[in-house]
Scaffold this motif. Structure first.
Motif, PDB file in Angstrom:
ATOM      1  N   THR A 139      -1.900  10.226   4.249  1.00 37.91           N
ATOM      2  CA  THR A 139      -2.134  11.158   5.357  1.00 37.91           C
ATOM      3  C   THR A 139      -0.841  11.661   5.987  1.00 37.91           C
ATOM      4  O   THR A 139      -0.795  12.797   6.452  1.00 37.91           O
ATOM      5  CB  THR A 139      -2.983  10.493   6.452  1.00 37.91           C
ATOM      6  N   ALA A 140       0.211  10.851   5.988  1.00 41.08           N
ATOM      7  CA  ALA A 140       1.414  11.232   6.737  1.00 41.08           C
ATOM      8  C   ALA A 140       2.676  11.334   5.899  1.00 41.08           C
ATOM      9  O   ALA A 140       3.567  12.119   6.213  1.00 41.08           O
ATOM     10  CB  ALA A 140       1.648  10.225   7.875  1.00 41.08           C
ATOM     11  N   ILE A 141       2.791  10.559   4.833  1.00 36.57           N
ATOM     12  CA  ILE A 141       4.091  10.445   4.154  1.00 36.57           C
ATOM     13  C   ILE A 141       4.097  11.110   2.784  1.00 36.57           C
ATOM     14  O   ILE A 141       5.153  11.441   2.258  1.00 36.57           O
ATOM     15  CB  ILE A 141       4.484   8.941   4.028  1.00 36.57           C
ATOM     16  N   GLY A 144       0.824  -1.210   0.000  1.00 37.82           N
ATOM     17  CA  GLY A 144       0.000   0.000   0.000  1.00 37.82           C
ATOM     18  C   GLY A 144       0.855   1.257   0.000  1.00 37.82           C
ATOM     19  O   GLY A 144       0.577   2.220  -0.722  1.00 37.82           O
ATOM     20  N   LEU A 145       1.919   1.252   0.836  1.00 39.61           N
ATOM     21  CA  LEU A 145       2.860   2.386   0.811  1.00 39.61           C
ATOM     22  C   LEU A 145       3.506   2.533  -0.564  1.00 39.61           C
ATOM     23  O   LEU A 145       3.642   3.637  -1.107  1.00 39.61           O
ATOM     24  CB  LEU A 145       3.941   2.192   1.881  1.00 39.61           C
ATOM     25  N   GLY A 146       3.904   1.375  -1.139  1.00 40.34           N
ATOM     26  CA  GLY A 146       4.542   1.412  -2.463  1.00 40.34           C
ATOM     27  C   GLY A 146       3.612   1.926  -3.541  1.00 40.34           C
ATOM     28  O   GLY A 146       4.038   2.682  -4.431  1.00 40.34           O
ATOM     29  N   LEU A 147       2.332   1.554  -3.475  1.00 38.00           N
ATOM     30  CA  LEU A 147       1.364   2.063  -4.459  1.00 38.00           C
ATOM     31  C   LEU A 147       1.207   3.576  -4.346  1.00 38.00           C
ATOM     32  O   LEU A 147       1.084   4.275  -5.352  1.00 38.00           O
ATOM     33  CB  LEU A 147       0.008   1.387  -4.261  1.00 38.00           C
ATOM     34  N   GLY A 148       1.231   4.065  -3.102  1.00 40.71           N
ATOM     35  CA  GLY A 148       1.163   5.522  -2.912  1.00 40.71           C
ATOM     36  C   GLY A 148       2.378   6.216  -3.493  1.00 40.71           C
ATOM     37  O   GLY A 148       2.267   7.252  -4.165  1.00 40.71           O
ATOM     38  N   VAL A 149       3.567   5.648  -3.256  1.00 38.84           N
ATOM     39  CA  VAL A 149       4.798   6.244  -3.805  1.00 38.84           C
ATOM     40  C   VAL A 149       4.758   6.222  -5.327  1.00 38.84           C
ATOM     41  O   VAL A 149       5.111   7.211  -5.996  1.00 38.84           O
ATOM     42  CB  VAL A 149       6.043   5.490  -3.279  1.00 38.84           C
ATOM     43  N   LEU A 150       4.313   5.094  -5.896  1.00 35.94           N
ATOM     44  CA  LEU A 150       4.227   4.986  -7.353  1.00 35.94           C
ATOM     45  C   LEU A 150       3.224   5.989  -7.924  1.00 35.94           C
ATOM     46  O   LEU A 150       3.503   6.649  -8.937  1.00 35.94           O
ATOM     47  CB  LEU A 150       3.821   3.553  -7.730  1.00 35.94           C
ATOM     48  N   PHE A 151       2.085   6.155  -7.261  1.00 37.92           N
ATOM     49  CA  PHE A 151       1.079   7.114  -7.716  1.00 37.92           C
ATOM     50  C   PHE A 151       1.631   8.536  -7.691  1.00 37.92           C
ATOM     51  O   PHE A 151       1.494   9.289  -8.665  1.00 37.92           O
ATOM     52  CB  PHE A 151      -0.172   7.013  -6.836  1.00 37.92           C
ATOM     53  N   VAL A 168      -5.809  -9.066   3.710  1.00 40.55           N
ATOM     54  CA  VAL A 168      -5.041  -8.584   2.550  1.00 40.55           C
ATOM     55  C   VAL A 168      -5.513  -7.179   2.191  1.00 40.55           C
ATOM     56  O   VAL A 168      -4.709  -6.241   2.048  1.00 40.55           O
ATOM     57  CB  VAL A 168      -5.209  -9.555   1.354  1.00 40.55           C
ATOM     58  N   PHE A 169      -6.821  -6.998   2.046  1.00 32.88           N
ATOM     59  CA  PHE A 169      -7.364  -5.672   1.722  1.00 32.88           C
ATOM     60  C   PHE A 169      -7.155  -4.691   2.877  1.00 32.88           C
ATOM     61  O   PHE A 169      -6.928  -3.504   2.651  1.00 32.88           O
ATOM     62  CB  PHE A 169      -8.852  -5.788   1.390  1.00 32.88           C
ATOM     63  N   LEU A 170      -7.234  -5.218   4.118  1.00 35.30           N
ATOM     64  CA  LEU A 170      -7.010  -4.377   5.289  1.00 35.30           C
ATOM     65  C   LEU A 170      -5.583  -3.830   5.299  1.00 35.30           C
ATOM     66  O   LEU A 170      -5.362  -2.636   5.534  1.00 35.30           O
ATOM     67  CB  LEU A 170      -7.296  -5.178   6.568  1.00 35.30           C
ATOM     68  N   GLY A 171      -4.612  -4.692   5.025  1.00 35.31           N
ATOM     69  CA  GLY A 171      -3.214  -4.250   4.977  1.00 35.31           C
ATOM     70  C   GLY A 171      -2.981  -3.212   3.891  1.00 35.31           C
ATOM     71  O   GLY A 171      -2.301  -2.204   4.105  1.00 35.31           O
ATOM     72  N   LEU A 172      -3.544  -3.460   2.691  1.00 35.09           N
ATOM     73  CA  LEU A 172      -3.422  -2.486   1.596  1.00 35.09           C
ATOM     74  C   LEU A 172      -4.033  -1.153   1.984  1.00 35.09           C
ATOM     75  O   LEU A 172      -3.439  -0.087   1.769  1.00 35.09           O
ATOM     76  CB  LEU A 172      -4.115  -3.020   0.343  1.00 35.09           C
ATOM     77  N   LEU A 173      -5.241  -1.195   2.550  1.00 34.78           N
ATOM     78  CA  LEU A 173      -5.947   0.029   2.922  1.00 34.78           C
ATOM     79  C   LEU A 173      -5.175   0.817   3.979  1.00 34.78           C
ATOM     80  O   LEU A 173      -5.029   2.040   3.876  1.00 34.78           O
ATOM     81  CB  LEU A 173      -7.347  -0.318   3.425  1.00 34.78           C
ATOM     82  N   ILE A 174      -4.662   0.118   4.991  1.00 33.76           N
ATOM     83  CA  ILE A 174      -3.890   0.803   6.039  1.00 33.76           C
ATOM     84  C   ILE A 174      -2.641   1.456   5.438  1.00 33.76           C
ATOM     85  O   ILE A 174      -2.313   2.610   5.744  1.00 33.76           O
ATOM     86  CB  ILE A 174      -3.520  -0.173   7.173  1.00 33.76           C
ATOM     87  N   GLY A 175      -1.949   0.739   4.556  1.00 33.63           N
ATOM     88  CA  GLY A 175      -0.745   1.297   3.930  1.00 33.63           C
ATOM     89  C   GLY A 175      -1.041   2.513   3.087  1.00 33.63           C
ATOM     90  O   GLY A 175      -0.337   3.530   3.163  1.00 33.63           O
ATOM     91  N   ILE A 176      -2.100   2.460   2.292  1.00 34.39           N
ATOM     92  CA  ILE A 176      -2.450   3.591   1.420  1.00 34.39           C
ATOM     93  C   ILE A 176      -2.890   4.794   2.246  1.00 34.39           C
ATOM     94  O   ILE A 176      -2.460   5.932   2.001  1.00 34.39           O
ATOM     95  CB  ILE A 176      -3.547   3.159   0.417  1.00 34.39           C
ATOM     96  N   VAL A 177      -3.748   4.558   3.260  1.00 29.39           N
ATOM     97  CA  VAL A 177      -4.231   5.667   4.097  1.00 29.39           C
ATOM     98  C   VAL A 177      -3.075   6.303   4.850  1.00 29.39           C
ATOM     99  O   VAL A 177      -2.961   7.534   4.928  1.00 29.39           O
ATOM    100  CB  VAL A 177      -5.343   5.179   5.051  1.00 29.39           C
ATOM    101  N   LEU A 178      -2.215   5.482   5.430  1.00 28.44           N
ATOM    102  CA  LEU A 178      -1.063   6.028   6.162  1.00 28.44           C
ATOM    103  C   LEU A 178      -0.160   6.832   5.242  1.00 28.44           C
ATOM    104  O   LEU A 178       0.311   7.913   5.608  1.00 28.44           O
ATOM    105  CB  LEU A 178      -0.271   4.894   6.833  1.00 28.44           C
ATOM    106  N   TYR A 179       0.046   6.323   4.042  1.00 27.70           N
ATOM    107  CA  TYR A 179       0.919   7.037   3.104  1.00 27.70           C
ATOM    108  C   TYR A 179       0.339   8.408   2.765  1.00 27.70           C
ATOM    109  O   TYR A 179       1.033   9.425   2.856  1.00 27.70           O
ATOM    110  CB  TYR A 179       1.122   6.217   1.823  1.00 27.70           C
TER     111      TYR A 179
END
Length: 196
Positions: free
Chosen positions: A85-87, A17-24, A72-83
């Motif tokens: 909102t904070a990163i 999820g973090l990686g998808l945010g960075v890629l986006f 799986v979806f929970l982990g993706l969602l947490i990673g994307i939201v954290l990215y």
């Protein structure tokens, strides 16, 4: 599926999820810096989602043999939201900083190549052209000077040998191509004398 595999999968999906945010953000920043036309945005989005789907399923297959569960979806969602909102902002700033560094390096390299290679070559070429022009001027001056000095002797020699070659000219026919060459040589010589 063991608990360790579930935690590993949750962690990998969080990182994905973090990686998808960075890629986006990377695609968005590059499109803005390269001034990509707006009509390419749907194509870019489609390519992004295809790449994201392939990467997620590859990571999912590596972590738990491709089993899709709720976490799986929970982990993706947490990673994307954290990215986002904070990163996201620091990452975008870092990307812009890196792009500006690359641009500055590119400008520096272009100026260095111009100063070290291109400008000296142009200066040498101009000097060479000036030197050739100087040599041509000196050669033409010397040629004219020698002709002027030898002209009286040439006239005297022509007058002294006139009885020898005058009867021969009546029997000699000059080919047409030779007269054409002489005509063109005379025209080139007249042009050279006009410019030099």
């Amino acid at each position: 599926m063991t608990l360790n595999v579930q935690f590993l999968t949750l962690w990998m999906m969080f990182v994905s999820g973090l990686g998808l945010g960075v890629l986006f953000d990377g695609i968005r920043v590059l499109a803005g810096q390269l001034r990509v036309p707006r009509w390419t945005q749907p194509v870019t989005d489609l390519l992004y989602w295809i790449l994201a789907t392939v990467l997620i399923f590859r990571i999912l297959y590596w972590s738990n043999q491709g089993q899709v569960r709720l976490f799986v979806f929970l982990g993706l969602l947490i990673g994307i939201v954290l990215y986002f909102t904070a990163i996201s902002r620091p990452v975008v700033r870092f990307m812009l900083f890196c792009i500006n560094v690359v641009k500055a390096l590119y400008r520096f390299l272009v100026k260095t190549v111009q100063m070290v290679i291109i400008k000296p070559i142009i200066a040498l070429f101009r000097f060479f052209i000036l030197f050739l022009g100087f040599l041509a001027t000196v050669a033409i001056f010397l040629y004219k000077f020698v002709l002027q000095c030898l002209y009286p002797f040439w006239k005297l020699l022509a007058w002294l040998t006139r009885p020898l070659w005058r009867p021969l000219l009546k029997h000699v026919r000059i080919p047409r191509w030779l007269t054409d060459i002489g005509f063109w040589f005379a025209r080139i010589w007249a042009w050279l004398r006009r410019w030099f």
